[in-house]
Design an enzyme around this catalytic site. Structure first.
Site, mmCIF file in Angstrom:
data_model
loop_
_atom_site.group_PDB
_atom_site.id
_atom_site.type_symbol
_atom_site.label_atom_id
_atom_site.label_comp_id
_atom_site.label_asym_id
_atom_site.label_seq_id
_atom_site.Cartn_x
_atom_site.Cartn_y
_atom_site.Cartn_z
ATOM 1 N N SER A 2 39.622 32.370 57.341
ATOM 2 C CA SER A 2 39.276 33.235 58.476
ATOM 3 C C SER A 2 39.335 32.479 59.787
ATOM 4 C CB SER A 2 37.860 33.761 58.250
ATOM 5 O OG SER A 2 37.342 34.291 59.447
ATOM 6 N N TYR A 22 28.786 32.595 57.182
ATOM 7 C CA TYR A 22 30.058 33.117 56.644
ATOM 8 C C TYR A 22 31.205 32.152 56.988
ATOM 9 C CZ TYR A 22 34.468 35.642 56.803
ATOM 10 O OH TYR A 22 35.794 35.978 56.670
ATOM 11 N N LYS A 50 33.632 29.580 54.563
ATOM 12 C CA LYS A 50 35.105 29.544 54.517
ATOM 13 C C LYS A 50 35.612 28.135 54.833
ATOM 14 C CE LYS A 50 36.142 33.702 53.308
ATOM 15 N NZ LYS A 50 36.913 33.999 52.095
#
Ligand code: UD1
Length: 350
Positions: free
Chosen positions: A126, A150, A154
């Site tokens: 991402s 989050y 990643k």
């Protein structure tokens, strides 16, 4: 391509579109999904669209016994790993879930791959890993600076993949850093259908357009941008799906970890998106200016040059296509997949 590909999270938004692309290109597809934020109905639509079967297992990636059974049952050539939690705000509330599911799921998958002699992986990453970098556009060499659990999950996965590649030189891994995926398959049969109230701007807009939500909150009109609203690089999910197919084709080019941005390089403001969506659905979308959303940045635009130089590929769909196709899905499925009559799959179905 004649490959058997394991797609984790294949029932999700990007996963389902990628499954259609893979089936159309001749791959056999095996999906593992726990349906925690997706619906089995999406995979019925995938089968209908592709006109080909695919095999589905309902399992959590951290369940090694279940994962081993999948690898033992199929001659997997490569894996595309989507399955993960992905809501930035939620990750601030339940960071340990994000670490456990996103990082634990990835390590469990890697161990199963290694145990079964599968060495090729495309990893779903991402642009959020760039954090609040002020650089525009962002290229892959920009240092990572994740600002929420989050994004950290990643980035951690990318790092552990890099280390795994050092230890196991047979591994070939491509991490694709998505910017803002939106749109839907032009058939309107599959699209984005988050469970609960949408976090992201496009599914929110779609639900306002069908009257499920009253008006779009526009988070901030005092950013240093031409209309004051934040700018993002929205990419059509079908372009993204093509990018995954291409990555699979290029996994054999080299071992080790390679990283690519997937974006258009074009910035669109929230108000431009609202306007374009209104054009697509034929009526203006009600919106209300609200304070900025904590954690948002003014501008995130991809430098999409590396993937073009490497594979000669760039996106082909623009903002009008993204809005038209997203609207087509919402129009045909005003209640999302919950409105479809598709049967619920249990453990495995071909
Ligand atoms: C975030 C993540 C991205 C992730 C994506 C999907 C970052 C920097 N980016 O993107 O990596 O893939 O979520 O989970 O963490 N907006 C509104 N009203 C709304 C919703 C959003 O005005 O109701 C605005 C936001 O303020 C933002 C833009 O729309 O400016 C896009 O927001 P969103 O769709 O949530 O995506 P990102 O936050 O950019």
């Amino acid at each position: 391509m004649t490959m058997t590909v394991l797609v984790t999270g294949g029932a999700g938004f990007i996963g389902s579109h990628t499954c259609v692309e893979l089936l159309a290109s001749g791959c056999d597809v095996v999906v593992v999904d726990d349906y925690s934020n997706s619906s089995p109905a999406a995979l019925d639509q995938v089968r209908a669209l592709a006109g080909r079967p695919l095999t589905v297992y309902r399992a959590d990636l951290r369940d090694r016994v279940a994962l081993d059974a999948v690898f033992a049952a199929h001659p997997i050539d490569a894996v595309i790993h989507f399955a993960a939690k992905k809501a930035v705000g939620e990750s601030m509330d339940i960071p340990l879930d994000y670490f456990d599911i996103n990082i634990g799921g990835t390590t469990s998958l890697l161990r199963a791959m290694w145990a079964h002699g599968v060495h090729r992986l495309v990893f779903s990453s991402s642009c959020s890993i760039y954090g609040a970098s002020a650089k525009t556009p962002l290229d892959e060499d920009e240092p990572a600076a994740p600002t929420n659990p989050y994004a950290l999950s990643k980035w951690t996965c990318e790092q552990l993949l890099a280390q795994a590649c050092q230890r196991y030189p047979e591994l070939a891994v491509i991490a694709l850093r998505y910017f803002n995926p939106v749109g839907a398959h032009p058939s309107g049969l599959i699209g984005e259908d988050p469970l609960g109230r949408p976090n992201n701007v496009m599914p929110y807009l779609m639900q306002v357009a069908v009257g499920r939500l009253e008006r779009l909150p526009v988070f901030g009109d005092d950013y240093p941008t031409p209309d004051g609203t934040a700018i993002r690089d929205y990419i059509h999910v079908c372009d993204l799906a093509e990018g995954h197919r291409l990555a699979l084709e290029h996994l054999g080019d080299a071992t080790g970890l390679r990283v690519f941005n997937l974006g258009t390089g074009v910035g669109v403001s929230v108000l431009q998106l609202v306007e374009a969506f209104g054009q697509a659905c034929g009526r203006p979308i009600p919106f209300q200016i609200m304070p900025r959303r904590p954690g948002d940045v003014a501008r995130l635009i991809a430098d999409a040059g590396r993937v073009e130089r490497a594979w000669g590929w760039r996106t082909t769909r623009g903002l009008a296509d993204m809005c038209r196709d997203a609207w087509q899905f919402q129009k045909l499925n005003p209640d999302g997949y919950r409105g479809t009559t598709a049967p619920v799959l249990s453990t495995s179905e071909t």
